[in-house]
Scaffold this active site. Structure first.
Site, PDB file in Angstrom:
ATOM      1  N   LYS A   7      37.217 -19.420   9.840  1.00 28.82           N
ATOM      2  CA  LYS A   7      35.793 -19.591   9.724  1.00 28.82           C
ATOM      3  C   LYS A   7      35.088 -19.723  11.077  1.00 28.82           C
ATOM      4  O   LYS A   7      33.872 -19.598  11.158  1.00 28.82           O
ATOM      5  CB  LYS A   7      35.527 -20.859   8.894  1.00 28.82           C
ATOM      6  N   ASP A  34      42.285 -20.625  23.453  1.00 24.96           N
ATOM      7  CA  ASP A  34      42.840 -21.786  24.150  1.00 24.96           C
ATOM      8  C   ASP A  34      44.229 -21.409  24.665  1.00 24.96           C
ATOM      9  O   ASP A  34      44.354 -20.837  25.743  1.00 24.96           O
ATOM     10  CB  ASP A  34      42.850 -22.965  23.162  1.00 24.96           C
TER      11      ASP A  34
END
Ligand code: IMP
Ligand code: MG
Length: 176
Positions: free
Chosen positions: A42, A100
């Protein structure tokens, strides 16, 4: 709106300005190509919606859904859906909220490559360059950010804060 402690790391105005710049760049780079944007749900729902409307050439749009689960060995992310469009021979652009370690992006790029597109590239709104464990770099990146946990503009902490229009560092008081 709930109180978010600490000031935004990136304001709504800064985000929208940068998203327009990225859209312009992508428009130039994909002129005459068969562009399909693949937004990752999402987290990238807000970014994909704004970026797609900043792109001035016709583009297809599709989504892949991922879920992240806490496990004893750390976090693990799974892809739980497939593209609905035929990607073979198209120019695919993966649209992510944040990169990340790079593990998720690598997994998504491998999955998309299996559909035999003509090209696959990768756009991330946020790049935590200090967190990388995998040798991967977004082709388009909105902002480099420090190695801190951030929320807002699609990004969540325990499924909260995705609807904030700006990006903020998660504060211990916000967590509570
Ligand atoms: P990676 O696989 O380590 O690159 O992590 C990417 C995924 O971790 C992203 O798609 C996010 O869902 C999540 N993530 C990493 N950093 C943050 C953050 O600061 N806030 C919210 N989610 C994050
Ligand atoms: Mg995500």
């Amino acid at each position: 709106m709930e109180k978010i402690f600490g000031k935004p790391l990136i304001t709504q105005e800064e985000i929208l300005h940068r998203v327009r710049e990225l859209g312009l760049q992508i428009t130039q780079d994909y002129m005459g190509k068969n562009l399909i944007l693949i937004g990752i749900l999402k987290g990238a729902f807000a970014f994909t919606a704004d970026l797609s409307r900043s792109i001035g050439i016709p583009a297809g749009i599709d989504f892949l859904m991922t879920t992240t689960r806490e496990s004893p060995g750390g976090e693990s992310t799974k892809i739980i859906s497939d593209p609905t469009l035929n990607l073979t021979g198209t120019d695919v652009l993966l649209v992510e909220d944040i990169v990340d370690s790079g593990v998720t992006a690598r997994m998504l790029l491998e999955k998309l490559a299996a559909h035999r597109p003509k090209s696959v590239r990768f756009c991330a709104l946020l790049d935590k360059t200090g967190g990388r464990t995998v040798d991967i770099r977004p082709d388009y990146a909105g902002f480099s950010i420090p190695n801190k946990f951030v929320i807002g503009y699609g990004l969540d902490y325990k499924n909260k804060y995705r609807t904030l229009p700006f990006i903020a560092v998660l504060d211990d008081r916000t967590k509570a």
